[in-house]
Scaffold this motif. Structure first.
Motif, PDB file in Angstrom:
ATOM      1  N   VAL A  40       0.837  -1.223   0.028  1.00 24.27           N
ATOM      2  CA  VAL A  40      -0.133  -0.056   0.020  1.00 24.27           C
ATOM      3  C   VAL A  40       0.982   1.082  -0.179  1.00 24.27           C
ATOM      4  O   VAL A  40       1.923   1.247   0.770  1.00 24.27           O
ATOM      5  CB  VAL A  40      -0.780   0.188   1.358  1.00 24.27           C
ATOM      6  CG1 VAL A  40      -1.664   1.169   1.307  1.00 24.27           C
ATOM      7  CG2 VAL A  40      -1.495  -1.238   1.283  1.00 24.27           C
ATOM      8  N   MET A  41       0.728   1.993  -0.917  1.00 24.02           N
ATOM      9  CA  MET A  41       1.648   3.273  -0.949  1.00 24.02           C
ATOM     10  C   MET A  41       0.790   4.504  -1.688  1.00 24.02           C
ATOM     11  O   MET A  41      -0.325   4.252  -2.147  1.00 24.02           O
ATOM     12  CB  MET A  41       2.893   2.995  -2.008  1.00 24.02           C
ATOM     13  CG  MET A  41       2.260   2.650  -3.332  1.00 24.02           C
ATOM     14  SD  MET A  41       3.832   2.415  -4.453  1.00 24.02           S
ATOM     15  CE  MET A  41       3.880   0.538  -4.053  1.00 24.02           C
ATOM     16  N   GLY A  42       1.461   5.516  -1.597  1.00 22.82           N
ATOM     17  CA  GLY A  42       0.827   6.995  -2.049  1.00 22.82           C
ATOM     18  C   GLY A  42       1.567   8.080  -1.922  1.00 22.82           C
ATOM     19  O   GLY A  42       2.429   7.895  -1.082  1.00 22.82           O
ATOM     20  N   THR A  43       1.042   9.061  -2.241  1.00 26.90           N
ATOM     21  CA  THR A  43       1.467  10.428  -1.806  1.00 26.90           C
ATOM     22  C   THR A  43       0.563  11.399  -1.268  1.00 26.90           C
ATOM     23  O   THR A  43      -0.752  11.166  -1.473  1.00 26.90           O
ATOM     24  CB  THR A  43       1.835  11.082  -3.427  1.00 26.90           C
ATOM     25  OG1 THR A  43       2.537  10.361  -3.924  1.00 26.90           O
ATOM     26  CG2 THR A  43       2.370  12.742  -3.074  1.00 26.90           C
ATOM     27  N   ILE A  44       0.960  12.069  -0.049  1.00 37.01           N
ATOM     28  CA  ILE A  44       0.102  12.788   0.744  1.00 37.01           C
ATOM     29  C   ILE A  44       0.424  14.352   0.461  1.00 37.01           C
ATOM     30  O   ILE A  44       1.711  14.609   0.415  1.00 37.01           O
ATOM     31  CB  ILE A  44       0.349  12.533   2.266  1.00 37.01           C
ATOM     32  CG1 ILE A  44       0.234  11.102   2.580  1.00 37.01           C
ATOM     33  CG2 ILE A  44      -0.529  13.423   3.052  1.00 37.01           C
ATOM     34  CD1 ILE A  44       0.808  10.527   3.836  1.00 37.01           C
ATOM     35  N   THR A  45      -0.652  15.099   0.297  1.00 37.31           N
ATOM     36  CA  THR A  45      -0.475  16.452  -0.012  1.00 37.31           C
ATOM     37  C   THR A  45      -1.465  17.131   1.396  1.00 37.31           C
ATOM     38  O   THR A  45      -2.439  16.598   1.436  1.00 37.31           O
ATOM     39  CB  THR A  45      -1.174  16.802  -1.191  1.00 37.31           C
ATOM     40  OG1 THR A  45      -0.476  16.009  -2.544  1.00 37.31           O
ATOM     41  CG2 THR A  45      -1.016  18.458  -1.502  1.00 37.31           C
ATOM     42  N   SER A  46      -0.416  17.995   1.814  1.00 38.89           N
ATOM     43  CA  SER A  46      -1.091  18.560   3.025  1.00 38.89           C
ATOM     44  C   SER A  46      -0.598  20.186   2.929  1.00 38.89           C
ATOM     45  O   SER A  46       0.192  20.498   2.060  1.00 38.89           O
ATOM     46  CB  SER A  46      -0.640  18.231   4.349  1.00 38.89           C
ATOM     47  OG  SER A  46       0.790  18.232   4.569  1.00 38.89           O
ATOM     48  N   PHE A  47      -0.930  20.811   3.727  1.00 40.48           N
ATOM     49  CA  PHE A  47      -0.865  22.253   3.925  1.00 40.48           C
ATOM     50  C   PHE A  47      -0.181  22.685   5.254  1.00 40.48           C
ATOM     51  O   PHE A  47      -0.304  21.808   6.195  1.00 40.48           O
ATOM     52  CB  PHE A  47      -1.804  23.024   3.557  1.00 40.48           C
ATOM     53  CG  PHE A  47      -2.348  22.618   1.982  1.00 40.48           C
ATOM     54  CD1 PHE A  47      -2.275  23.566   1.079  1.00 40.48           C
ATOM     55  CD2 PHE A  47      -3.586  21.723   2.001  1.00 40.48           C
ATOM     56  CE1 PHE A  47      -2.529  23.032  -0.060  1.00 40.48           C
ATOM     57  CE2 PHE A  47      -3.861  21.239   1.006  1.00 40.48           C
ATOM     58  CZ  PHE A  47      -3.573  21.941  -0.378  1.00 40.48           C
ATOM     59  N   GLY A  48       0.226  23.951   5.380  1.00 37.52           N
ATOM     60  CA  GLY A  48       0.591  24.474   6.780  1.00 37.52           C
ATOM     61  C   GLY A  48       1.909  23.884   7.050  1.00 37.52           C
ATOM     62  O   GLY A  48       2.557  23.905   6.100  1.00 37.52           O
TER      63      GLY A  48
ATOM     64  N   VAL B 231      -9.301   0.277   1.832  1.00 36.25           N
ATOM     65  CA  VAL B 231      -8.708  -0.207   0.719  1.00 36.25           C
ATOM     66  C   VAL B 231      -8.548  -1.681   0.710  1.00 36.25           C
ATOM     67  O   VAL B 231      -8.795  -2.200   1.730  1.00 36.25           O
ATOM     68  CB  VAL B 231      -7.069   0.338   0.850  1.00 36.25           C
ATOM     69  CG1 VAL B 231      -6.929   1.710   0.587  1.00 36.25           C
ATOM     70  CG2 VAL B 231      -6.596  -0.028   2.083  1.00 36.25           C
ATOM     71  N   THR B 232      -8.333  -2.334  -0.347  1.00 31.30           N
ATOM     72  CA  THR B 232      -8.583  -3.933  -0.447  1.00 31.30           C
ATOM     73  C   THR B 232      -7.132  -4.270  -0.965  1.00 31.30           C
ATOM     74  O   THR B 232      -6.648  -3.972  -2.064  1.00 31.30           O
ATOM     75  CB  THR B 232      -9.310  -4.303  -1.420  1.00 31.30           C
ATOM     76  OG1 THR B 232     -10.856  -3.873  -1.034  1.00 31.30           O
ATOM     77  CG2 THR B 232      -9.499  -5.867  -1.533  1.00 31.30           C
ATOM     78  N   VAL B 233      -6.534  -5.015  -0.155  1.00 32.67           N
ATOM     79  CA  VAL B 233      -5.117  -5.392  -0.608  1.00 32.67           C
ATOM     80  C   VAL B 233      -5.048  -6.918  -1.224  1.00 32.67           C
ATOM     81  O   VAL B 233      -6.016  -7.723  -0.556  1.00 32.67           O
ATOM     82  CB  VAL B 233      -3.933  -5.559   0.641  1.00 32.67           C
ATOM     83  CG1 VAL B 233      -2.861  -6.100   0.201  1.00 32.67           C
ATOM     84  CG2 VAL B 233      -3.887  -4.305   1.200  1.00 32.67           C
ATOM     85  N   GLY B 234      -4.496  -7.011  -2.375  1.00 33.69           N
ATOM     86  CA  GLY B 234      -4.428  -8.359  -3.187  1.00 33.69           C
ATOM     87  C   GLY B 234      -3.273  -8.661  -3.562  1.00 33.69           C
ATOM     88  O   GLY B 234      -2.264  -8.485  -2.646  1.00 33.69           O
ATOM     89  N   ILE B 235      -3.266  -9.193  -4.621  1.00 35.42           N
ATOM     90  CA  ILE B 235      -1.681  -9.537  -5.180  1.00 35.42           C
ATOM     91  C   ILE B 235      -0.896  -8.254  -5.800  1.00 35.42           C
ATOM     92  O   ILE B 235       0.127  -8.346  -6.231  1.00 35.42           O
ATOM     93  CB  ILE B 235      -2.047 -10.626  -6.366  1.00 35.42           C
ATOM     94  CG1 ILE B 235      -2.754 -10.274  -7.337  1.00 35.42           C
ATOM     95  CG2 ILE B 235      -2.370 -11.817  -5.653  1.00 35.42           C
ATOM     96  CD1 ILE B 235      -2.638 -11.468  -8.531  1.00 35.42           C
ATOM     97  N   SER B 236      -1.708  -7.334  -6.452  1.00 31.00           N
ATOM     98  CA  SER B 236      -1.061  -5.944  -6.760  1.00 31.00           C
ATOM     99  C   SER B 236      -1.141  -4.901  -5.794  1.00 31.00           C
ATOM    100  O   SER B 236      -1.519  -4.794  -4.816  1.00 31.00           O
ATOM    101  CB  SER B 236      -2.321  -5.606  -8.004  1.00 31.00           C
ATOM    102  OG  SER B 236      -2.470  -6.385  -8.995  1.00 31.00           O
ATOM    103  N   ASP B 237      -0.063  -3.962  -6.272  1.00 34.35           N
ATOM    104  CA  ASP B 237       0.288  -2.929  -5.180  1.00 34.35           C
ATOM    105  C   ASP B 237      -0.942  -2.124  -5.307  1.00 34.35           C
ATOM    106  O   ASP B 237      -1.760  -1.835  -6.338  1.00 34.35           O
ATOM    107  CB  ASP B 237       1.343  -1.806  -6.025  1.00 34.35           C
ATOM    108  CG  ASP B 237       2.754  -2.729  -5.714  1.00 34.35           C
ATOM    109  OD1 ASP B 237       2.882  -3.550  -5.079  1.00 34.35           O
ATOM    110  OD2 ASP B 237       3.524  -2.039  -6.726  1.00 34.35           O
ATOM    111  N   VAL B 238      -1.316  -1.573  -3.994  1.00 34.70           N
ATOM    112  CA  VAL B 238      -2.637  -0.685  -3.925  1.00 34.70           C
ATOM    113  C   VAL B 238      -1.755   0.851  -3.781  1.00 34.70           C
ATOM    114  O   VAL B 238      -0.992   1.191  -2.938  1.00 34.70           O
ATOM    115  CB  VAL B 238      -3.226  -0.850  -2.631  1.00 34.70           C
ATOM    116  CG1 VAL B 238      -4.533   0.117  -2.415  1.00 34.70           C
ATOM    117  CG2 VAL B 238      -3.856  -2.429  -2.726  1.00 34.70           C
TER     118      VAL B 238
END
Length: 145
Positions: free
Chosen positions: A1-9, A66-73
């Protein structure tokens, strides 16, 4: 499970990223990152359904299924500052006007999680007053009772 987080401040406040197995309350995976545009990753997560919860001080909490299977999430996340109803990255008088229009029963699209600045599950005059106090430079903490 991966991703990018955008935030402020602040770009130094910790952002807490958690994976919680569906139906449970105990966190199975947790990581801390900081920045206003930052990646996160959990490796070797067993297949199953999870809640991804992302928190940062002064920002509305975001949760995703989120559902984790055999592919990256991949789940990218944008965290909005409490009070930033128009999602421009700032908390200013334009946001207070959104609450005023909402209270006047005008049709206004707003992120209710972000605009409930006193965390009482209702957007009302109390939220407008708290937001105006913050804008006036008074010490108030948005997103908390």
């Amino acid at each position: 499970v991966m991703g990018t987080i955008t935030s402020f401040g602040s770009d130094t406040d910790d952002i807490i990223v958690q994976l919680i197995p569906k139906g449970l309350t105990e966190v199975a995976y947790e990581t801390y990152v900081s920045g206003t545009l930052i990646g996160y990753v959990f490796v070797d997560v067993p297949a199953g359904d999870y809640t991804l919860r992302v928190t940062k001080p002064e920002h509305a909490v975001k949760e995703y299924s989120v559902t984790v299977g055999i592919s990256d999430v991949v789940q990218d996340v944008t965290l909005w500052l409490y009070g930033d109803g128009n999602h421009d990255g700032l908390v200013d008088v334009k946001d207070a006007v959104l609450i005023k229009k909402h209270l006047a029963s005008m049709t206004v699209e707003m992120d209710e999680d972000v605009m409930d600045v006193n965390a009482d599950l209702t957007i009302d005059i109390k939220d407008a007053v708290k937001l105006m106090k913050k804008l006036a430079g008074m010490t108030v903490e948005l997103g908390k009772a």
